[in-house]
Design an enzyme around this catalytic site. Sequence first.
Site, PDB file in Angstrom:
ATOM      1  N   LEU A 170      59.830 -48.373  36.390  1.00  0.00           N
ATOM      2  CA  LEU A 170      59.668 -49.661  37.071  1.00  0.00           C
ATOM      3  C   LEU A 170      60.620 -50.719  36.502  1.00  0.00           C
ATOM      4  O   LEU A 170      61.140 -51.548  37.242  1.00  0.00           O
ATOM      5  CB  LEU A 170      58.218 -50.137  36.952  1.00  0.00           C
ATOM      6  CG  LEU A 170      57.189 -49.174  37.578  1.00  0.00           C
ATOM      7  CD1 LEU A 170      55.776 -49.684  37.358  1.00  0.00           C
ATOM      8  CD2 LEU A 170      57.456 -48.976  39.066  1.00  0.00           C
ATOM      9  N   ASN A 171      60.815 -50.687  35.193  1.00  0.00           N
ATOM     10  CA  ASN A 171      61.800 -51.565  34.559  1.00  0.00           C
ATOM     11  C   ASN A 171      62.274 -50.832  33.318  1.00  0.00           C
ATOM     12  O   ASN A 171      61.505 -50.606  32.383  1.00  0.00           O
ATOM     13  CB  ASN A 171      61.171 -52.916  34.192  1.00  0.00           C
ATOM     14  CG  ASN A 171      62.162 -53.841  33.496  1.00  0.00           C
ATOM     15  OD1 ASN A 171      62.905 -53.439  32.596  1.00  0.00           O
ATOM     16  ND2 ASN A 171      62.176 -55.094  33.899  1.00  0.00           N
TER      17      ASN A 171
ATOM     18  N   GLU B 179      50.990 -45.793  25.654  1.00  0.00           N
ATOM     19  CA  GLU B 179      50.400 -45.045  24.546  1.00  0.00           C
ATOM     20  C   GLU B 179      51.164 -43.788  24.152  1.00  0.00           C
ATOM     21  O   GLU B 179      51.123 -43.355  23.012  1.00  0.00           O
ATOM     22  CB  GLU B 179      48.936 -44.680  24.888  1.00  0.00           C
ATOM     23  CG  GLU B 179      48.305 -45.804  25.689  1.00  0.00           C
ATOM     24  CD  GLU B 179      46.822 -46.014  25.536  1.00  0.00           C
ATOM     25  OE1 GLU B 179      46.276 -45.794  24.460  1.00  0.00           O
ATOM     26  OE2 GLU B 179      46.208 -46.434  26.534  1.00  0.00           O
TER      27      GLU B 179
ATOM     28  N   GLN C  43      58.353 -50.380  25.393  1.00  0.00           N
ATOM     29  CA  GLN C  43      56.998 -49.890  25.105  1.00  0.00           C
ATOM     30  C   GLN C  43      57.031 -48.583  24.343  1.00  0.00           C
ATOM     31  O   GLN C  43      56.245 -48.348  23.431  1.00  0.00           O
ATOM     32  CB  GLN C  43      56.254 -49.645  26.419  1.00  0.00           C
ATOM     33  CG  GLN C  43      55.741 -50.886  27.051  1.00  0.00           C
ATOM     34  CD  GLN C  43      54.491 -50.539  27.840  1.00  0.00           C
ATOM     35  OE1 GLN C  43      53.434 -50.343  27.278  1.00  0.00           O
ATOM     36  NE2 GLN C  43      54.623 -50.451  29.133  1.00  0.00           N
TER      37      GLN C  43
ATOM     38  N   THR D  19      53.544 -56.314  27.457  1.00  0.00           N
ATOM     39  CA  THR D  19      54.257 -55.099  27.839  1.00  0.00           C
ATOM     40  C   THR D  19      55.284 -55.331  28.934  1.00  0.00           C
ATOM     41  O   THR D  19      56.156 -54.493  29.144  1.00  0.00           O
ATOM     42  CB  THR D  19      53.245 -54.067  28.354  1.00  0.00           C
ATOM     43  OG1 THR D  19      52.435 -54.713  29.344  1.00  0.00           O
ATOM     44  CG2 THR D  19      52.351 -53.577  27.244  1.00  0.00           C
TER      45      THR D  19
ATOM     46  N   ALA E 271      50.470 -50.598  34.691  1.00  0.00           N
ATOM     47  CA  ALA E 271      51.697 -50.570  35.494  1.00  0.00           C
ATOM     48  C   ALA E 271      51.440 -49.772  36.769  1.00  0.00           C
ATOM     49  O   ALA E 271      51.832 -50.173  37.872  1.00  0.00           O
ATOM     50  CB  ALA E 271      52.834 -49.943  34.694  1.00  0.00           C
TER      51      ALA E 271
ATOM     52  N   GLY F 101      47.326 -55.834  22.095  1.00  0.00           N
ATOM     53  CA  GLY F 101      45.927 -55.422  22.088  1.00  0.00           C
ATOM     54  C   GLY F 101      45.795 -54.047  21.454  1.00  0.00           C
ATOM     55  O   GLY F 101      45.088 -53.870  20.493  1.00  0.00           O
TER      56      GLY F 101
END
Length: 723
Positions: free
Chosen positions: A615-616, A690, A623, A448, A490, A219
């Site tokens: 988180l991962n 971002e 990303q 993502t 997230a 997106g």
Amino acid sequence: MNNYVGKPLDRVDGRLKVTGAAKYAAEFDAPKMSHAVLVLSTIAKGAITAMDTSEAEKQPGVIAVITPDNMPKVAAAQRPLFDKAIHYSGQSIAVVVAETLEEATRAADLVHVTYAEEKPAVEMEPVIDQAYQRGQPNKRGDFDAGLAGATHKVDHIYRTPIEHHNPMEPHATVAVWNGDMLTAYDSTQGVSGSAQSLARRFGIGADKVRVIDPFVGGGFGCKGQSWPHSSIAAMAAQVVNRPVKLALTRRQMFTSNGHRPPTRQAVILGAGDDGKLTAHQHYAINHTSRQDEFVEGTSRLATSMYSCANVNQGQKLLRLDVPGPTYARAPGESTGSFSIETAMDELAAELGVDPIELRLRNYAEKDEASNRPYSSKSLKECYRLGAEKFGWSKRNPKVGSMTEGRYLVGYGMASATYPANFWPTSAKAVMTADGKVQVQCGTQDLGTGTYTILGQIAADAVGVKPDMVRVEIGDSWLPNAPGSGGSNSATSAGSAVMLASQALKKQVVELYAATESSPLSGHADEDVEARDGKLTSKKDPTKSVEYAEVMKKLGKTSLEGEATARPGAERGGGPGEHYTMQGFGAQFCEVHVDPDLRMVRVARWVGAFGLGKVLNEKTLVSQLKGGVVWGIGMGLLEETIPDATHGRFVNCSLADYHVPVSADVCSIDIILVPEEDKFVSPIGAKGAGEIGITGAAAAIGNAIYHATGKRVRDLPITLNKIL
Ligand code: MOS
């Protein structure tokens, strides 16, 4: 507690995606499906004087040709679907519905339109005087006095061009009416927002619209708002009384769903001999359309990126005959960081100070715009660890002094930053009789890794293995969640899923503890450890029981935990200590420049980021790399070119609009700087979608300067600018 959170687990949807089993919006079907193709204006300004649809209507397979003359009135008080007044080239003016896509495409070509054409204005410079102030300019301290006291100055205009998002999956909407109930399979960054927008457009209750979008093929901001084609698909479905599928072509994507607006930025830095900033000015102008006011918050960074007592900052808009611009990956920060981080490099060169050292001398320990502390800020560590990994100390500061073979070598760096957004989000966690967990949240996965991290979070919070968790997202009828924009998902959905999963575990433990002759009798939630599907007493570790066993004993087919994660007072919403929440990073790149042809290759990249809890590791790094890749595009390749005569964008295809391909992308090393943030959100993570692009174009430009001595202040840095 398990500790799956943070682990570099593979994407749970990876297999679905590589086998084609993941279903994207345009792939949904319904009985009696029809296909819609848009007709777009070929002029940029003026009006339609006549539309001849007779030839189109006669074509085989055509069911309807809908124009401003025969379209039904819809409830919306928003922009009309079709307008005879033309505001930009590529505006939707009609839609053809046919049995097949090919028949609709052919007929759409045969809608003959006559226009009264006026001369459009699509370039900023010739009409720059028409820019108007948007919002109050920001003034802190006394800029003029600060500049007067400066011994070193940088004063330049920086420019960034129009850019397009170009996600792999083009926009598409499949609209299916069932009586007064609309189901839309819509490619969107926000299923709830899309549903609300369609409900408003058709004057029906939000409960009458369901938007479904299980997989999104990217997106980057262009699916962050609802665009006309979605309502046009739903309107067409009403007209033909059949389901309608409307997918935009790549070419149509260049005018139908926004773009990053071009910016013109007037930046002044003043500093003393010690390199300390005494004055900082940032006035930015971006274009917007005749109908919308989109502010690319380019100059916002000037108020807080570096410590400076005297700041002037403001934003202007310039209306042109262009489609409405929109959010594009790191709106504001991506464009603003180009000028500030280039100007800082120029100041460093002017002072003869190392670029990192200059940034450290102007390090903002707090947010000077709001006078708040940062909830966490690891920028110094980012500089240090990034520089170490990159080998910054091997940089000879002398311009043009480093070579490899026949190539000129340049090292450049820049700071990166993006706000850590967190918005209210609800989620549900359900345990079924077999001890499996189903997580529900009305968020969406743009590609993502949202499915994966939500599963990890639930696995830890409930205490089961990740393969016992099924995540359900991408449906506006699920518990309410915000759109996936501003890098919030997230953090927001992650927090909601964690709280809902904790509530589920608590409920299971409490109900079980209260059962007759329960081995966990007298235990509260915190007395029980849950791990890999088993509950164990912390008081007496010999006592343990499987979740499935518990459910059996309780005689329940399902139990549910629900929660809403809400930002607290620490974000400034109430009494108490308030923080600014922001992610930071440092970008380092090496470029090789051909001394004769001036072709630039990015040879190496190191980015170090502090983003709270990981988180991962795999999806996070991925990303950040994706952000850097667009940064390479922004620095060297990407630019949509408006044609001043006819007001069209001239390079509306991936053959003409250059994005980085694999051969343009070097090895990218991402360092995740350990950072703990107790305030940012319950889950403790900051978003990462971002920040990876921010500072990237400046780092490239700074490296090119180091290699060649050429300073380029307008993007992209194509070879003609450094010849
Ligand atoms: Mo981001 S540009 O808010 O999708």
